[in-house]
Design a protein around this motif. Structure first.
Motif, short mmCIF file in Angstrom:
data_model
loop_
_atom_site.label_atom_id
_atom_site.label_comp_id
_atom_site.label_asym_id
_atom_site.label_seq_id
_atom_site.Cartn_x
_atom_site.Cartn_y
_atom_site.Cartn_z
N THR A 34 -2.82 0.42 -23.38
CA THR A 34 -1.80 1.63 -22.74
C THR A 34 -2.98 2.44 -22.16
OG1 THR A 34 -0.27 1.06 -24.40
CG2 THR A 34 -0.37 2.83 -22.62
N TYR A 35 -2.31 2.37 -20.33
CA TYR A 35 -3.85 3.05 -19.93
C TYR A 35 -3.21 4.39 -18.81
CZ TYR A 35 -6.70 -0.61 -20.90
OH TYR A 35 -7.09 -1.89 -21.62
N ASP A 36 -4.03 5.65 -18.99
CA ASP A 36 -3.64 7.07 -17.89
C ASP A 36 -4.12 6.59 -16.37
OD1 ASP A 36 -2.02 7.65 -19.76
OD2 ASP A 36 -3.75 8.89 -21.32
N TYR A 37 -3.89 6.86 -15.70
CA TYR A 37 -4.28 6.75 -14.66
C TYR A 37 -4.85 8.10 -14.16
CZ TYR A 37 -2.60 2.00 -13.98
OH TYR A 37 -2.20 0.70 -13.79
N GLY A 38 -6.05 7.98 -13.67
CA GLY A 38 -6.90 9.78 -13.48
C GLY A 38 -6.94 9.85 -11.98
N GLN A 39 -7.42 11.29 -11.97
CA GLN A 39 -7.20 11.73 -10.63
C GLN A 39 -7.54 10.36 -8.99
OE1 GLN A 39 -9.66 12.09 -12.63
NE2 GLN A 39 -12.21 11.92 -11.57
N LEU A 40 -7.98 9.20 -9.38
CA LEU A 40 -8.03 8.86 -7.62
C LEU A 40 -7.18 7.68 -8.64
CD1 LEU A 40 -11.89 8.55 -7.40
CD2 LEU A 40 -10.20 10.08 -6.20
N GLY A 41 -7.09 7.20 -9.82
CA GLY A 41 -6.16 6.55 -9.40
C GLY A 41 -4.72 6.77 -9.33
N ALA A 42 -4.73 7.43 -9.00
CA ALA A 42 -3.13 8.66 -9.46
C ALA A 42 -2.47 8.51 -7.72
CB ALA A 42 -3.37 10.22 -9.78
N GLU A 43 -4.08 8.78 -7.19
CA GLU A 43 -4.06 8.90 -5.39
C GLU A 43 -4.23 7.01 -4.81
OE1 GLU A 43 -3.71 10.96 -3.48
OE2 GLU A 43 -4.19 12.81 -4.61
N LEU A 44 -4.73 6.44 -5.85
CA LEU A 44 -4.82 5.12 -4.94
C LEU A 44 -2.66 4.18 -5.34
CD1 LEU A 44 -6.02 2.06 -4.52
CD2 LEU A 44 -6.96 2.50 -6.20
N LYS A 45 -3.01 4.63 -6.84
CA LYS A 45 -1.78 4.12 -6.93
C LYS A 45 -0.32 5.01 -6.32
CE LYS A 45 0.64 3.12 -11.05
NZ LYS A 45 1.64 4.27 -12.64
N ASN A 46 -0.42 5.64 -5.85
CA ASN A 46 0.53 6.45 -5.10
C ASN A 46 0.36 5.83 -3.71
OD1 ASN A 46 1.93 8.39 -6.15
ND2 ASN A 46 0.54 9.43 -5.94
N ASN A 47 -0.50 5.78 -2.64
CA ASN A 47 -0.42 4.82 -2.21
C ASN A 47 -0.35 3.36 -1.31
OD1 ASN A 47 -1.71 7.47 -0.78
ND2 ASN A 47 -3.98 6.40 -1.08
N ILE A 48 -0.82 3.01 -2.68
CA ILE A 48 0.06 1.78 -2.65
C ILE A 48 1.39 1.68 -2.41
CG2 ILE A 48 0.64 -0.15 -4.40
CD1 ILE A 48 -2.60 -0.41 -5.36
N LYS A 49 1.79 2.44 -4.30
CA LYS A 49 3.07 2.12 -3.76
C LYS A 49 4.21 2.84 -1.96
CE LYS A 49 3.77 5.17 -7.76
NZ LYS A 49 4.53 6.41 -8.46
N PRO A 407 -8.55 0.94 4.05
CA PRO A 407 -9.03 2.74 4.26
C PRO A 407 -7.37 3.21 3.49
CG PRO A 407 -10.11 1.22 6.21
CD PRO A 407 -9.49 -0.10 4.92
N ALA A 408 -6.35 2.18 4.24
CA ALA A 408 -4.74 3.40 4.23
C ALA A 408 -4.50 3.32 2.94
CB ALA A 408 -3.99 2.20 4.89
N LEU A 409 -5.26 2.23 1.94
CA LEU A 409 -5.64 2.94 0.65
C LEU A 409 -6.24 3.62 0.16
CD1 LEU A 409 -3.76 -0.55 -0.67
CD2 LEU A 409 -3.00 1.19 0.43
N ALA A 410 -6.73 3.80 0.42
CA ALA A 410 -8.02 4.94 -0.30
C ALA A 410 -7.79 6.36 -0.65
CB ALA A 410 -9.70 4.77 0.58
N PRO A 411 -8.55 6.22 -1.92
CA PRO A 411 -8.32 8.17 -2.70
C PRO A 411 -7.96 8.70 -1.66
CG PRO A 411 -8.90 6.49 -3.59
CD PRO A 411 -8.86 5.31 -2.79
N TYR A 412 -9.35 9.14 -0.80
CA TYR A 412 -10.01 9.98 -0.54
C TYR A 412 -10.41 9.33 1.54
CZ TYR A 412 -10.60 13.29 -4.25
OH TYR A 412 -10.10 15.08 -4.96
#
Ligand code: ATP
Length: 515
Positions: A34-49, A407-412
């Motif tokens: 079980t894992y939690d997505y941190g501040q940058l993970g949440a961004e990357l995940k949202n961009n993939i979605k 680049p389209a998926l990068a957190p920042y």
């Protein structure tokens, strides 16, 4: 093997250090798989979605979205076959007490034989160079043919055992192949048992079998039970699709390899409803579309391969995986399944409700066939992170860690860096940021030397850094640095938006999918 493990360790370490992924409830030593997505993970995940949703829903007039509940009426899972058949064959090693999936042990054995074939091919290539004809070599070399025959025999036996649930045969196959426990090296195995992967809990305050409900093991069933609601309320005409992103839960036996196999994970699934008899055409169509979606990201075309299923799930008449070259080798990233009318027919029977569609074009009613594309969001995350993370040797002999995330998926998208904290440079930098942040996720950073700030931006995959210096105060220009080439150009502040947009926009990716 060691290199692969090192690579995965690098990814895990990097993910934690920079705030992409943390072990869940780490202060209590974590919870397995079980894992939690941190501040940058949440961004990357949202961009993939977002990339998936745009490509699947917004780019297709005949596909709409859905957000169904995780809990469903328990009869759903009887109808879908999950109560009876959503099992993995498990086997324990008596010495190490480790539990394995019997089919995975056999597949890993097959992979080893495949590795030997590839070694032979590599040797041939080295010996004959440009004159080497790989296809001919694979079709004629006696060693390769013998090994390929061996693989075929094992696969046939495994398929027969799995499809017909002959658990003793599965054990016999493991013994005949002399497969040893990877941990203890022992061949002392228990019998193979079936293990249901669904998590269950109880509804409200009532206990007992009648109140038992399940955490959904796939998002698909929420789509099936709603298909007529969506069709009627949306005026959808076959062929049409319903897409959904959401959590799914499986009590996996072998839960390891970081976010590759978790007990709580997220799926992005699309069910495409078609006329009976047309499913194979659509199955091919979606295989083709989905591989283009992946390749458009530029992680490397050779990082993907199709794998046709030997053991079809209980609902499918054709199925293929898109496998990705993860640090652990090629593994399933996405499944494309022709699910026939199995699920809808089952729901008709169990619910007593008609789930037929009236097709005005042929003036007939039928239960549609379904072609599904199903991808794990977390696996996609791991695919992007593991392929993007690089240790680069630079010309001056130094090294840098860079994540060349598409680049389209990068957190920042942009790092905004005033050269110093003085002389009004931060004010100008803030102004630039205020303008850019409307369209791009920006990170402001005025700490450390500019070199260190560039390195940090590289390590988290930020495609651009914009540096504000004293010349900016004079002529409204800044330095823009490209993550991948490390080239630095002097450009007008007024041009920043279009320069950044050209590289980080999802437009190019979505257009590539359209081709
Ligand atoms: P596997 O063979 O690896 O167990 P599966 O064939 O059971 O996967 P599907 O039921 O086809 O998987 O689910 C669709 C997708 O969901 C998979 O391609 C994968 O990306 C993702 N997925 C499945 N199980 C997990 C898991 N335990 N953790 C993370 N992602 C998962």
């Amino acid at each position: 093997m060691a290199a692969q493990e090192d690579k995965l360790k690098d990814v895990i370490g990097h993910a934690k250090e920079y705030g992409f992924v943390f072990p869940s409830s780490e202060i209590y030593d974590g919870l397995s798989a079980t894992y939690d997505y941190g501040q940058l993970g949440a961004e990357l995940k949202n961009n993939i979605k977002n990339y998936w949703w745009k490509a699947m829903v917004h780019m297709h007039e005949n596909i709409v979205g859905l957000d169904a509940a995780i809990f469903m009426h328990p009869e759903t899972w009887k109808a879908s076959g999950h109560v009876d058949a959503f099992n993995d064959p498990l086997i324990d090693n008596k010495d190490s007490k480790k539990r394995y999936r019997a089919d995975v042990l056999i597949e890993e054995h097959i992979e080893k034989i495949r590795g030997k074939i590839n070694k032979d091919v590599a040797k041939g290539l080295k010996r004959f160079g440009d004159d080497f004809n790989e296809e001919e070599f694979r079709n004629t070399n006696p060693n390769v043919l013998r090994r390929a025959g061996e693989i075929k025999k094992i696969e046939d036996r495994m398929q027969d055992a799995l499809v017909n649930e002959k658990l003793d045969d599965l054990k016999k196959l493991i013994e005949d192949l002399e497969i040893a426990c990877p941990l203890s090296g022992s061949k002392n195995w228990t019998d193979v048992k079936q293990f249901n992967l669904m998590f269950s809990t109880e509804l409200g305050s009532v206990s007992g079998e009648s109140a038992k409900i399940y955490l959904r093991p796939e998002t698909a069933q929420g789509i099936f039970v709603n298909y007529l609601n969506v069709q009627k309320s949306g005026g959808m005409k076959i062929p049409f699709g319903i897409a959904q992103i959401g959590k799914a839960f499986r009590n996996e036996i072998v839960a390891r390899q970081f976010i590759f196999r978790m007990r709580e994970f997220e799926q992005m699934e699309m069910q495409f409803f078609v006329r009976p008899g047309e499913e194979m055409k659509w199955y091919e169509h979606w295989k083709d579309f989905r591989i283009r979606w992946h390749k458009a990201l530029g992680l490397g075309d050779d990082a993907y391969r199709f794998h046709d299923h030997l053991k079809m799930a209980h609902y499918a008449n054709a199925a293929a995986d898109i496998e990705f070259d993860f640090p652990m080798g090629f593994k399933e990233l996405e499944g494309i399944h022709s699910r026939t009318d199995f699920d809808l027919k089952q729901h008709e029977q169990h619910s007593g409700k008609k789930l037929k569609y009236f097709d005005p074009e042929i003036n007939d009613s039928y239960v549609p066939y379904v072609v599904e594309t199903s991808i794990g969001l977390d696996r996609m995350f791991l695919a992007v992170m593991s392929k993007s993370l690089k240790n680069e040797k630079l010309e001056d002999g130094s090294e840098r860690v860079v994540m060349s995330i598409p680049p389209a998926l990068a957190p920042y998208k942009v790092g905004i860096l005033p050269l110093t904290k003085k002389d009004g440079l931060p004010d100008v930098a803030r102004k630039i940021m205020d303008d850019l942040k409307v369209d791009f996720n920006c990170q402001y950073n005025e700490k450390d030397t500019i070199g260190k700030r560039y390195r940090k931006a590289d390590a988290i995959g930020t495609p651009f850094c914009v540096t504000v210096d004293h010349q900016t105060l004079e002529d409204n220009t800044v330095t823009i640095r490209d993550r991948d080439t490390m080239a630095q150009d002097r450009v007008a502040i007024a041009d920043l938006h279009s320069i950044i947009d050209a590289k980080v926009s999802m437009r190019k990716l979505l257009k590539a999918g359209q081709a």
